[in-house]
Write a protein that holds these residues in place. Structure first.
Motif, PDB file in Angstrom:
ATOM      1  N   GLY C 139       0.851  -1.113  -0.046  1.00  0.00           N
ATOM      2  CA  GLY C 139      -0.079   0.022   0.041  1.00  0.00           C
ATOM      3  C   GLY C 139       0.614   1.400   0.044  1.00  0.00           C
ATOM      4  O   GLY C 139       0.419   2.512  -0.683  1.00  0.00           O
ATOM      5  N   HIS C 169      -8.158  -6.903  -0.115  1.00  0.00           N
ATOM      6  CA  HIS C 169      -8.477  -6.006   1.153  1.00  0.00           C
ATOM      7  C   HIS C 169      -7.954  -4.715   0.868  1.00  0.00           C
ATOM      8  O   HIS C 169      -8.432  -3.502   0.856  1.00  0.00           O
ATOM      9  CB  HIS C 169      -8.066  -6.651   2.355  1.00  0.00           C
ATOM     10  CG  HIS C 169      -8.294  -5.570   3.364  1.00  0.00           C
ATOM     11  ND1 HIS C 169      -9.608  -5.398   3.881  1.00  0.00           N
ATOM     12  CD2 HIS C 169      -7.229  -4.819   4.267  1.00  0.00           C
ATOM     13  CE1 HIS C 169      -9.335  -4.510   5.045  1.00  0.00           C
ATOM     14  NE2 HIS C 169      -8.100  -4.075   4.869  1.00  0.00           N
ATOM     15  N   MET C 170      -6.670  -4.662   0.486  1.00  0.00           N
ATOM     16  CA  MET C 170      -5.965  -3.308   0.195  1.00  0.00           C
ATOM     17  C   MET C 170      -6.344  -2.565  -1.086  1.00  0.00           C
ATOM     18  O   MET C 170      -6.387  -1.539  -0.991  1.00  0.00           O
ATOM     19  CB  MET C 170      -4.353  -3.689   0.046  1.00  0.00           C
ATOM     20  CG  MET C 170      -3.382  -2.761   0.305  1.00  0.00           C
ATOM     21  SD  MET C 170      -3.505  -1.977   1.855  1.00  0.00           S
ATOM     22  CE  MET C 170      -3.118  -0.211   1.673  1.00  0.00           C
ATOM     23  N   ILE C 172      -9.402  -2.669  -2.265  1.00  0.00           N
ATOM     24  CA  ILE C 172     -10.654  -2.114  -1.969  1.00  0.00           C
ATOM     25  C   ILE C 172     -10.276  -0.565  -1.454  1.00  0.00           C
ATOM     26  O   ILE C 172     -10.757   0.407  -1.575  1.00  0.00           O
ATOM     27  CB  ILE C 172     -11.659  -2.967  -1.344  1.00  0.00           C
ATOM     28  CG1 ILE C 172     -12.017  -3.884  -2.245  1.00  0.00           C
ATOM     29  CG2 ILE C 172     -12.735  -2.323  -0.615  1.00  0.00           C
ATOM     30  CD1 ILE C 172     -13.143  -5.148  -1.703  1.00  0.00           C
ATOM     31  N   ARG C 173      -9.465  -0.695  -0.236  1.00  0.00           N
ATOM     32  CA  ARG C 173      -9.159   0.533   0.462  1.00  0.00           C
ATOM     33  C   ARG C 173      -8.465   1.526  -0.551  1.00  0.00           C
ATOM     34  O   ARG C 173      -8.835   2.841  -0.466  1.00  0.00           O
ATOM     35  CB  ARG C 173      -8.115   0.221   1.373  1.00  0.00           C
ATOM     36  CG  ARG C 173      -8.831   0.301   2.720  1.00  0.00           C
ATOM     37  CD  ARG C 173      -7.711   0.133   3.824  1.00  0.00           C
ATOM     38  NE  ARG C 173      -6.813   1.277   4.241  1.00  0.00           N
ATOM     39  CZ  ARG C 173      -5.758   1.097   4.995  1.00  0.00           C
ATOM     40  NH1 ARG C 173      -5.604   0.111   5.686  1.00  0.00           N
ATOM     41  NH2 ARG C 173      -5.113   2.200   5.127  1.00  0.00           N
ATOM     42  N   MET C 174      -7.600   1.232  -1.426  1.00  0.00           N
ATOM     43  CA  MET C 174      -6.911   2.151  -2.319  1.00  0.00           C
ATOM     44  C   MET C 174      -8.178   2.627  -3.418  1.00  0.00           C
ATOM     45  O   MET C 174      -7.876   3.795  -3.648  1.00  0.00           O
ATOM     46  CB  MET C 174      -5.854   1.410  -3.272  1.00  0.00           C
ATOM     47  CG  MET C 174      -4.686   1.359  -2.110  1.00  0.00           C
ATOM     48  SD  MET C 174      -3.787   2.909  -1.335  1.00  0.00           S
ATOM     49  CE  MET C 174      -3.464   3.725  -2.640  1.00  0.00           C
ATOM     50  N   GLN C 175      -8.860   1.698  -3.676  1.00  0.00           N
ATOM     51  CA  GLN C 175     -10.032   2.307  -4.602  1.00  0.00           C
ATOM     52  C   GLN C 175     -10.754   3.398  -4.244  1.00  0.00           C
ATOM     53  O   GLN C 175     -10.875   4.340  -4.649  1.00  0.00           O
ATOM     54  CB  GLN C 175     -10.967   1.061  -5.018  1.00  0.00           C
ATOM     55  CG  GLN C 175     -10.642   0.100  -6.047  1.00  0.00           C
ATOM     56  CD  GLN C 175     -11.643  -0.867  -5.885  1.00  0.00           C
ATOM     57  OE1 GLN C 175     -12.845  -0.728  -6.182  1.00  0.00           O
ATOM     58  NE2 GLN C 175     -11.359  -2.133  -6.337  1.00  0.00           N
ATOM     59  N   GLY C 176     -11.298   3.303  -2.974  1.00  0.00           N
ATOM     60  CA  GLY C 176     -11.539   4.597  -2.050  1.00  0.00           C
ATOM     61  C   GLY C 176     -10.796   5.770  -2.307  1.00  0.00           C
ATOM     62  O   GLY C 176     -11.402   6.814  -2.554  1.00  0.00           O
ATOM     63  N   GLU C 177      -9.621   5.571  -2.004  1.00  0.00           N
ATOM     64  CA  GLU C 177      -8.651   6.382  -1.749  1.00  0.00           C
ATOM     65  C   GLU C 177      -8.332   7.162  -3.282  1.00  0.00           C
ATOM     66  O   GLU C 177      -8.392   8.687  -3.204  1.00  0.00           O
ATOM     67  CB  GLU C 177      -7.160   6.162  -1.065  1.00  0.00           C
ATOM     68  CG  GLU C 177      -7.706   6.062   0.304  1.00  0.00           C
ATOM     69  CD  GLU C 177      -5.940   6.047   0.958  1.00  0.00           C
ATOM     70  OE1 GLU C 177      -5.174   6.825   0.490  1.00  0.00           O
ATOM     71  OE2 GLU C 177      -5.800   5.181   1.789  1.00  0.00           O
TER      72      GLU C 177
END
Lengths: 273, 288, 366
Positions: C139, C169-170, C172-177
């Motif tokens: 990340g 998991h990571m 999906i988090r980066m997509q949001g960011e």
């Protein structure tokens, strides 16, 4: 090796083979070292006295010193040119797609397959035609042909470990091709370039056949050794040999260390966190 | 598009040529040039002791009709082939030890040590061997002390073989060790799992898988021994007249370069043919 | 009308006889998040690389703000790329990586340091500024790659499958960011991916490419609900396809005369009777029952298998004619259904849920 895999013969058999091979490889080198300090004129097992007189004699010999000067000039120039060529070609191969790409590589790998006697004759004939036979320059030019394949192999292996994107990524961020080469490719290739320079230096320092045929009166150190081989027992050859071994072995080991350390650091970088 | 693009194209091409051109130019001039000259020279003639460009077959007919050329040729070929096989056999246990009995980290150190002599004064090593084997040398002295003949071991095939081994062992060791090191350990485990005994694993899994590398080892040992003239001269002595010795004599002799060129080309042809056949065999695969 | 930021006109790229990209026309607006999606080898990455100047088009134009940039060398373009493998420079620290582009542009040191610090901070990697990039987590490396490009304040950021190296998991988090960053900065993102979820959840508009051509261009809803071709329908997935002749019955009903019977549609469509057509029905619109008589379009099928996907279940059915049908059910609906593999069931849907795919002859010109 996993425990369920047993060897066809007991381990000591294989290790004896390993020892035997290293004895054959290193005994002649070691004997030169030992006899170079023997005071006796004829090398034999029972050395009566040790001395450094043969070393003194070698360093007082104008013929040897002249040969040494020639050898160093030739080896330095060869290392410089061969390393440049040996980096440029694989870099072009790595960076660009072009017609005849494979042919260039094949051409560059050809010289080691030509018997050195045949290559020597070809070089001798060629330099005689262009009137350069018997010059130090001719030896350099020919040694570059012999040494470049080694430099190329080393640089190529190293460049292959560099993902192509790095250089393009630098250009994508505004680096000119020159800057990308200097800032991205050269730091990566530096150990290989260093190793290539050391190895090509060693190859040239050690080459005797071409130097003998093409050099004429311009003798290099291996050529003086070759001339001594033909004559009488001469204890100074052990001194020259010891010095030659010391020089080339340290060059080769230094090159290997450079490459080994760079691949290790490369592997560390590949480890994903 | 036109002007800008043309300028840009020129700059790009210049940058490209800066890297791509030096090696081909150097090798075309100083490698292909001499080699082509060698071919041309085989058709030249010697008139009044002077080498004259010509198209004459006299050097070819002269050399090809020499009986001793053919006997020398076959002797050279046989001796180097024998040495290549023997050196490979000598190297195999050592390579096996490096590939299977030594940890991968140490293996690199051993390989480095094995390869290093390849780059160090071959001539001095041959001289050392001369001293070892000659009359009153280390080995005859040793033999004498245990009650054997203390005669010189020089001018024998043993001496020539040791010379060849000195030259070719490093290369053979590296090729063999890499070949054995690359044998898939899972295949070996699978064979054991199917009931293979250690010797059968060696015979049916390891050797076939390492065949290309092992064969290349024999080939390189052959190429190097075949082209070698220092061991043949100073260890084998006058006993073994080989092609490279003949060639050096022809060259140093002075004016018979066209004949030397013919001998060179014959050597090259033989090497090329042998290499092609061997490589084809090494990489031959079962089935289609 | 405002000018599009980035335009591709009749763009082509061939390697020898192989055409990687064929006649692409595309315009991207300022501030837009455009995703280019397609199977591997469809030409999506080649298109992106041409935008960045890493590949030269064989034919066609690339314009940035109306200026043709075909002949601009890579290093003079301002189209930074976030690479699939990130291509962080291994011999440099995080800070040196981020400052690299500014250094190349000869931005004076004080400004360079200020901008670098700002972006390190903004992406939450200021604490790692002097670390070797090799020592970062996936990340963190991702953020360095983003900071390295964004610090140049480009008008458009090109991203080549940037999240493919991360775990689910990571990712999906980066997509949001990524989405948040793009909104805040108002920069145009051109995002190449093979992942549906990334493309549909991030992009304002999605381009589906196949064999070097644009197959469909539209909003995610558009593509999801109204796939224009069999290829798009199959690529998007979760869609059952029927084919047959378009037919109007004596009662005035319009439908497709398929191997599975007459399947009605609500939309009269632009196609004429007698044309061969494909009908697409989304999995979540298909109703599955054990008894007949529940819907208009009802096809008897055999239940082949069930595939659990979290809260929902995909049922794979096969009709007597051999057509495969996918139906998506909620977990509790499945329990109510209580059907076993091999059992006879009925698939049905409303005529308005059937989408007629463009008949080849009448492919709409958007």
């Amino acid at each position: 090796m996993n425990t369920h895999l047993k060897h066809a013969l007991p381990a000591w058999v294989w290790f004896t083979g390993l020892m035997l091979v290293f004895v054959i490889l290193y005994a002649p080198i070691q004997s030169a070292l030992v006899f170079s300090f023997s005071a006796d004129r004829f090398p034999s097992l029972d050395i009566t006295r040790f001395s450094t007189k043969w070393y003194a004699q070698v360093f007082a010999d104008a013929r040897v010193l002249e040969a040494l000067k020639n050898s160093l000039t030739i080896a330095l120039s060869t290392a410089l040119v061969a390393t440049t060529l040996g980096f440029a070609a694989p870099y072009a191969d790595f960076r660009f797609r072009f017609f005849g790409q494979r042919m260039v590589l094949a051409l560059a790998l050809l010289p080691p397959t030509v018997p050195i006697v045949v290559l020597s004759l070809a070089m001798l004939a060629f330099f005689s035609r262009v009137g350069l036979s018997g010059t130090v320059g001719a030896i350099i030019v020919a040694h570059v042909v012999v040494a470049t394949p080694f430099a190329m192999a080393i640089c190529r292996l190293r460049l292959e470990q560099l993902p192509q994107e790095y250089e393009t990524a630098a250009q994508n961020l505004g680096a000119t091709p020159g800057q990308a080469l200097r800032l991205i490719v050269l730091p990566h290739a530096a150990p290989a370039i260093g190793a290539a320079a050391l190895i090509t230096f060693a190859v040239s320092l050690d080459e005797y056949a071409i130097a003998w045929f093409v050099g004429g009166l311009e003798q290099t150190v291996p050529v003086t050794v070759l001339n001594t081989l033909q004559g009488q027992v001469d204890p100074t050859i052990h001194v020259i040999g010891t010095l030659a071994f010391a020089a080339t072995l340290s060059l080769v080991f230094a090159a290997q260390l450079l490459l080994l350390r760079s691949t290790k650091s490369h592997k560390n970088k590949e480890v994903s966190p | 598009m036109s002007v800008l693009s043309a300028k840009l194209g020129l700059r790009r091409r210049g940058w490209f040529a800066l890297w791509a051109a030096p090696l081909p130019v150097w090798f075309a001039l100083f490698f292909l040039g001499p080699m082509l000259l060698l071919i041309a020279m085989s058709f030249w003639s010697v008139q009044n002791y002077r080498l004259t460009p010509d198209f004459s077959l006299s050097a070819w007919t002269y050399v090809l009709s020499l009986d001793f050329l053919w006997s020398t040729f076959w002797r050279s070929y046989g001796l180097s082939l024998l040495s290549a096989v023997l050196v490979s056999l000598l190297a195999f246990p050592a390579s096996y030890a490096m590939a299977f009995l030594i940890s991968p980290a140490r293996r690199l150190t051993f390989l480095g040590l094995a390869l290093a002599p390849f780059f160090t004064s071959y001539l001095v090593r041959i001289y050392s061997l001369q001293v070892f084997l000659g009359e009153g040398g280390v080995l005859p002295q040793l033999f004498h002390s245990v009650g054997l003949s203390g005669a010189s071991l020089l001018n024998s095939y043993t001496a020539l073989f040791l010379g060849h081994a000195t030259l070719t062992l490093p290369v053979v060791l590296v090729l063999q060790t890499l070949a054995l090191g690359n044998v898939d350990r899972t295949e070996m485990s699978a064979a054991v799992n199917l009931g293979a005994r250690p010797l059968q694993v060696l015979r049916h899994i390891i050797l076939p898988a390492a065949r290309p590398g092992l064969t290349l080892g024999v080939l390189f040992a052959f190429l190097l021994s075949y082209a070698e003239f220092v061991s043949a001269t100073y260890l084998g002595g006058g006993v073994f007249q080989t092609l490279p010795i003949l060639l050096t004599d022809l060259i140093r002799g002075g004016q018979q370069w066209p004949r030397a060129a013919v001998v060179s080309l014959l050597m090259m042809a033989v090497l090329l043919l042998t290499s092609l056949v061997t490589v084809a065999w090494a990489y031959r695969q079962k089935g289609n | 009308m405002t000018q599009p930021l980035l335009e591709l006109h009749n763009l082509n790229k061939s390697y020898g006889t192989f055409a990687a990209v064929k006649d692409i026309d595309l315009s991207v607006d300022a501030g837009e998040f455009l995703a280019i999606m397609g199977p591997s080898g469809c030409g999506k990455t080649t298109t992106l690389r041409m935008m960045a100047g890493l590949e030269e088009p064989t034919r066609g134009d690339i314009r940035l703000e109306g200026q043709q940039i075909n002949d601009l060398p890579v290093w003079q373009r301002e189209t930074p790329l976030v690479w699939q493998n990130l291509a962080l420079f291994p011999y440099m620290t995080v800070r040196e990586n981020v400052e690299f582009g500014l250094r190349m542009k000869k931005v004076p040191a004080p400004e360079r340091q200020r901008r670098c610090a700002e972006w390190l901070d903004r992406l939450g990697i200021a604490g790692f500024a002097d670390r070797n990039v090799a020592k970062l987590s996936g990340g963190q490396r991702q953020r360095v790659a983003l900071a390295r490009s964004l610090v140049l304040q480009p008008k458009v950021l090109l991203l080549d499958e940037p999240l493919s190296a991360l775990d689910a998991h990571m990712s999906i988090r980066m997509q949001g960011e990524l989405k948040r960053l793009q909104r805040e900065l108002g920069i145009t993102f051109v995002y190449v991916t093979h992942s549906h979820s990334e493309a549909f959840s991030l992009a304002d508009r999605v381009v589906i490419m196949n064999a070097g051509r644009i197959e469909q261009l539209g909003t995610p809803q558009d593509i999801f609900l109204r796939p224009r071709s069999r290829f798009v329908a199959q690529f998007v997935g979760g869609i059952s396809l029927f084919s047959g002749m378009l037919k109007t019955t004596k009662e005035g009903k319009i439908g497709i005369d398929s191997a599975d019977g007459l399947l009605q549609i609500a939309d009269p469509a632009s196609a004429q009777s007698g044309t061969r057509c494909d009908l697409a029905v989304r999995a979540d619109r298909i109703n599955v029952t054990t008894q007949p008589g529940w819907g208009t379009n009802e096809v008897p099928c055999t239940l082949m298998s069930e595939e659990f996907a979290g809260a929902v279940v995909n049922l794979h059915l096969e009709t007597a004619a051999g057509t495969g049908i996918v139906a998506q059910l909620q977990q509790r609906d499945l329990e109510r259904l209580s059907a076993r593999a091999g059992q006879q069931v009925y698939a049905s849907w409303h005529p308005e849920d059937g989408v007629l795919l463009g008949a080849p002859a009448l492919k709409a010109v958007a």
